[in-house]
Scaffold this motif. Structure first.
Motif, PDB file in Angstrom:
ATOM      1  N   ASN A 129       0.837  -1.207   0.000  1.00 45.35           N
ATOM      2  CA  ASN A 129       0.000   0.000   0.000  1.00 45.35           C
ATOM      3  C   ASN A 129       0.869   1.254   0.000  1.00 45.35           C
ATOM      4  OD1 ASN A 129      -1.838   2.046   0.365  1.00 45.35           O
ATOM      5  ND2 ASN A 129      -2.635   1.290   2.330  1.00 45.35           N
ATOM      6  N   PRO A 130       0.935   1.968  -1.136  1.00 40.21           N
ATOM      7  CA  PRO A 130       1.773   3.174  -1.214  1.00 40.21           C
ATOM      8  C   PRO A 130       1.403   4.263  -0.214  1.00 40.21           C
ATOM      9  CG  PRO A 130       1.080   2.474  -3.398  1.00 40.21           C
ATOM     10  CD  PRO A 130       0.277   1.678  -2.409  1.00 40.21           C
ATOM     11  N   ILE A 170      14.087   9.250  -6.862  1.00 40.40           N
ATOM     12  CA  ILE A 170      14.301   9.022  -8.289  1.00 40.40           C
ATOM     13  C   ILE A 170      13.227   8.083  -8.838  1.00 40.40           C
ATOM     14  CG2 ILE A 170      15.899   8.106 -10.025  1.00 40.40           C
ATOM     15  CD1 ILE A 170      18.192   8.967  -8.122  1.00 40.40           C
ATOM     16  N   ARG A 171      12.928   7.011  -8.101  1.00 42.48           N
ATOM     17  CA  ARG A 171      11.883   6.083  -8.550  1.00 42.48           C
ATOM     18  C   ARG A 171      10.547   6.806  -8.750  1.00 42.48           C
ATOM     19  NH1 ARG A 171      13.412   2.789  -4.045  1.00 42.48           N
ATOM     20  NH2 ARG A 171      14.869   1.146  -4.628  1.00 42.48           N
ATOM     21  N   ALA A 180       2.956   6.265 -14.440  1.00 45.85           N
ATOM     22  CA  ALA A 180       2.804   4.884 -13.990  1.00 45.85           C
ATOM     23  C   ALA A 180       2.358   4.842 -12.534  1.00 45.85           C
ATOM     24  CB  ALA A 180       4.127   4.135 -14.160  1.00 45.85           C
ATOM     25  N   PRO A 181       1.704   3.777 -12.105  1.00 49.46           N
ATOM     26  CA  PRO A 181       1.243   3.667 -10.713  1.00 49.46           C
ATOM     27  C   PRO A 181       2.404   3.487  -9.746  1.00 49.46           C
ATOM     28  CG  PRO A 181       0.866   1.615 -11.882  1.00 49.46           C
ATOM     29  CD  PRO A 181       1.301   2.620 -12.923  1.00 49.46           C
ATOM     30  N   LEU A 182       2.203   3.932  -8.513  1.00 52.10           N
ATOM     31  CA  LEU A 182       3.259   3.832  -7.510  1.00 52.10           C
ATOM     32  C   LEU A 182       3.629   2.392  -7.185  1.00 52.10           C
ATOM     33  CD1 LEU A 182       2.385   6.670  -4.969  1.00 52.10           C
ATOM     34  CD2 LEU A 182       4.229   6.605  -6.653  1.00 52.10           C
ATOM     35  N   ALA A 183       2.712   1.453  -7.407  1.00 50.03           N
ATOM     36  CA  ALA A 183       3.019   0.050  -7.157  1.00 50.03           C
ATOM     37  C   ALA A 183       4.185  -0.425  -8.015  1.00 50.03           C
ATOM     38  CB  ALA A 183       1.787  -0.812  -7.427  1.00 50.03           C
ATOM     39  N   ALA A 184       4.417   0.235  -9.144  1.00 48.66           N
ATOM     40  CA  ALA A 184       5.516  -0.137 -10.033  1.00 48.66           C
ATOM     41  C   ALA A 184       6.876   0.237  -9.455  1.00 48.66           C
ATOM     42  CB  ALA A 184       5.328   0.513 -11.398  1.00 48.66           C
ATOM     43  N   SER A 185       6.890   0.996  -8.373  1.00 53.65           N
ATOM     44  CA  SER A 185       8.158   1.375  -7.745  1.00 53.65           C
ATOM     45  C   SER A 185       8.980   0.158  -7.361  1.00 53.65           C
ATOM     46  CB  SER A 185       7.883   2.233  -6.506  1.00 53.65           C
ATOM     47  OG  SER A 185       9.066   2.502  -5.801  1.00 53.65           O
ATOM     48  N   LEU A 186       8.311  -0.932  -6.983  1.00 58.98           N
ATOM     49  CA  LEU A 186       9.008  -2.145  -6.579  1.00 58.98           C
ATOM     50  C   LEU A 186       9.762  -2.793  -7.735  1.00 58.98           C
ATOM     51  CD1 LEU A 186       6.267  -3.776  -4.320  1.00 58.98           C
ATOM     52  CD2 LEU A 186       8.322  -2.569  -3.585  1.00 58.98           C
ATOM     53  N   LYS A 187       9.463  -2.380  -8.952  1.00 54.01           N
ATOM     54  CA  LYS A 187      10.098  -2.963 -10.130  1.00 54.01           C
ATOM     55  C   LYS A 187      11.235  -2.110 -10.676  1.00 54.01           C
ATOM     56  CE  LYS A 187       5.792  -5.251 -11.481  1.00 54.01           C
ATOM     57  NZ  LYS A 187       6.249  -6.608 -11.118  1.00 54.01           N
TER      58      LYS A 187
END
Length: 223
Positions: A129-130, A170-171, A180-187
């Motif tokens: 959950n961001p 940076i992410r 892009a959605p914040l959930a993509a930060s993990l990638k």
């Protein structure tokens, strides 16, 4: 996730970054984000705290000095490691609070493994959950709002800005520009001392290069 040792998928060589042709439509402004040097805590998998960068990392930053392009303005996050990185790069930087690393509250300085063992549900919430900040600090969404405000504020500025900052900032800046959605930060993995480059035409930003590694000094061979 905390020990960011890989570059992101839009990796390019440093030589290619230096020699890349300028897109005619996107030379109103440029933003180059440099990730601060690695710390002992980051190397052992701990949540970031305000500790110094490792001497070896600062030596690598010194090797990058002559390769950096001219900048019209240079900003640094407030953290010691970011300011030390700027100094190692021979950059006179002004401190910009919007570039600050994510505040991990009571988790700062603790290893992810240890926190997960003690607060597994809290870590699960943080990872999925961001908007969650179970550590009492900032959520990823909070960091994203800061990064977005900084990026959007620069779109009307002409010239080149260099920003010494952290992987979390940076992410979220990359995700903001890409929509892009914040959930993509993990990638997205951002390596210490790596370069992420954006260009704009005075109206919108484009991501030009991501995760470009700085040069590494040649290893002398004896015998």
């Amino acid at each position: 996730m905390i020990d960011n040792t890989r570059t992101c998928s839009l990796h390019a060589s440093w030589t290619g970054f230096k020699k890349a042709r300028r897109d005619e439509g996107f030379m109103h402004g440029r933003l180059t984000m440099i990730c601060s040097g690695i710390t002992a805590g980051t190397r052992r998998g701990a949540f970031p705290s305000d500790e110094p960068a490792e001497a070896k990392s600062l030596a690598l930053a010194e090797a990058m000095r002559a390769t950096l392009p001219h900048a019209d303005r240079v900003w640094s996050a407030p953290a010691l490691r970011a300011r030390q990185t700027a100094e190692a790069l021979a950059l006179k930087a002004s401190v910009e609070p919007l570039l600050a690393d994510q505040d991990f509250g009571r988790w700062a300085g603790r290893r992810l493994e240890d926190v997960q063992a003690a607060e597994s549900e809290a870590v699960a919430a943080w990872l999925t959950n961001p908007d969650a900040a179970p550590h009492g600090g900032e959520s990823l969404a909070d960091v994203a709002r800061r990064a977005s405000r900084m990026v959007d504020g620069l779109v009307a500025e002409r010239g080149h800005t260099i920003a010494l900052t952290h992987a979390s900032v940076i992410r979220t800046a990359i995700l903001h520009v890409l929509g892009a959605p914040l959930a993509a930060s993990l990638k997205i993995d951002i390596e210490p001392l790596s370069i992420t480059d954006f260009r704009n035409d005075g109206r919108r930003w484009v991501l030009r290069a991501c995760g470009v590694p700085g040069p590494r000094p040649a290893i002398s061979r004896q015998g």
